[in-house]
Design a protein around this motif. Structure first.
Motif, PDB file in Angstrom:
ATOM      1  N   LEU A   1       0.807  -1.093   0.079  1.00  0.00           N
ATOM      2  CA  LEU A   1      -0.093   0.161  -0.007  1.00  0.00           C
ATOM      3  C   LEU A   1       0.920   1.287  -0.072  1.00  0.00           C
ATOM      4  O   LEU A   1       0.478   2.344  -0.618  1.00  0.00           O
ATOM      5  CB  LEU A   1      -0.912   0.066   1.294  1.00  0.00           C
ATOM      6  CG  LEU A   1      -1.865  -1.144   1.215  1.00  0.00           C
ATOM      7  CD1 LEU A   1      -2.688  -0.907   2.569  1.00  0.00           C
ATOM      8  CD2 LEU A   1      -3.019  -0.929   0.034  1.00  0.00           C
ATOM      9  N   ILE A   2       1.792   1.328   0.478  1.00  0.00           N
ATOM     10  CA  ILE A   2       2.925   2.548   0.649  1.00  0.00           C
ATOM     11  C   ILE A   2       3.625   2.749  -0.519  1.00  0.00           C
ATOM     12  O   ILE A   2       3.560   4.000  -0.848  1.00  0.00           O
ATOM     13  CB  ILE A   2       3.891   2.305   1.815  1.00  0.00           C
ATOM     14  CG1 ILE A   2       3.299   2.411   3.201  1.00  0.00           C
ATOM     15  CG2 ILE A   2       4.923   3.208   1.743  1.00  0.00           C
ATOM     16  CD1 ILE A   2       4.137   1.918   4.264  1.00  0.00           C
ATOM     17  N   VAL A   3       4.110   1.772  -1.338  1.00  0.00           N
ATOM     18  CA  VAL A   3       4.587   1.931  -2.630  1.00  0.00           C
ATOM     19  C   VAL A   3       3.841   2.677  -3.587  1.00  0.00           C
ATOM     20  O   VAL A   3       4.245   3.755  -4.235  1.00  0.00           O
ATOM     21  CB  VAL A   3       5.173   0.742  -3.280  1.00  0.00           C
ATOM     22  CG1 VAL A   3       5.854   0.862  -4.669  1.00  0.00           C
ATOM     23  CG2 VAL A   3       6.572   0.088  -2.032  1.00  0.00           C
ATOM     24  N   PRO A   4       2.639   2.309  -3.807  1.00  0.00           N
ATOM     25  CA  PRO A   4       1.874   3.138  -4.841  1.00  0.00           C
ATOM     26  C   PRO A   4       1.639   4.441  -4.381  1.00  0.00           C
ATOM     27  O   PRO A   4       1.456   5.227  -5.246  1.00  0.00           O
ATOM     28  CB  PRO A   4       0.633   2.176  -4.955  1.00  0.00           C
ATOM     29  CG  PRO A   4       0.877   0.955  -4.412  1.00  0.00           C
ATOM     30  CD  PRO A   4       1.948   0.977  -3.462  1.00  0.00           C
ATOM     31  N   THR A   5       1.173   4.453  -3.058  1.00  0.00           N
ATOM     32  CA  THR A   5       0.829   5.979  -2.524  1.00  0.00           C
ATOM     33  C   THR A   5       2.095   6.840  -2.611  1.00  0.00           C
ATOM     34  O   THR A   5       1.865   7.981  -3.165  1.00  0.00           O
ATOM     35  CB  THR A   5       0.428   5.712  -0.972  1.00  0.00           C
ATOM     36  OG1 THR A   5      -0.523   4.749  -0.976  1.00  0.00           O
ATOM     37  CG2 THR A   5       0.220   6.985  -0.473  1.00  0.00           C
TER      38      THR A   5
END
Length: 86
Positions: free
Chosen positions: A7-11
């Motif tokens: 979730l962190i990487v795409p955000t």
């Protein structure tokens, strides 16, 4: 742990691309003769769909190239927000 990273990487990627788009638009607006602070504010305002003031908005609308830049930002900002809601 992997779920959190997923979730962190795409955000972070969306934030980075958004910042890059606003920076490019700021440079483009500056090249049309706007001061850098005003150009940055207008670029961010158009991209997020908030914050236009009457005086500044008039300086954008009356200039053909500025108007085109702002229109692209509005479309890209809307596409960005639609992607988050899907």
């Amino acid at each position: 742990m992997i779920g959190g990273i997923a979730l962190i990487v795409p955000t972070l990627a969306i934030i980075a691309v958004s910042a890059l788009i606003v920076k490019i638009a700021t440079i483009a607006l500056t090249m049309t003769g706007m001061d850098s602070k005003g150009a940055r504010f207008q670029a961010l305002s158009a991209f997020t769909g908030t914050g236009f003031t009457t005086k500044d908005a008039e300086s954008v609308v009356k200039h053909d190239m500025r108007r085109r830049i702002i229109m692209v930002l509005m479309v890209l900002g809307n596409a960005r927000s639609e992607e988050h809601t899907s």
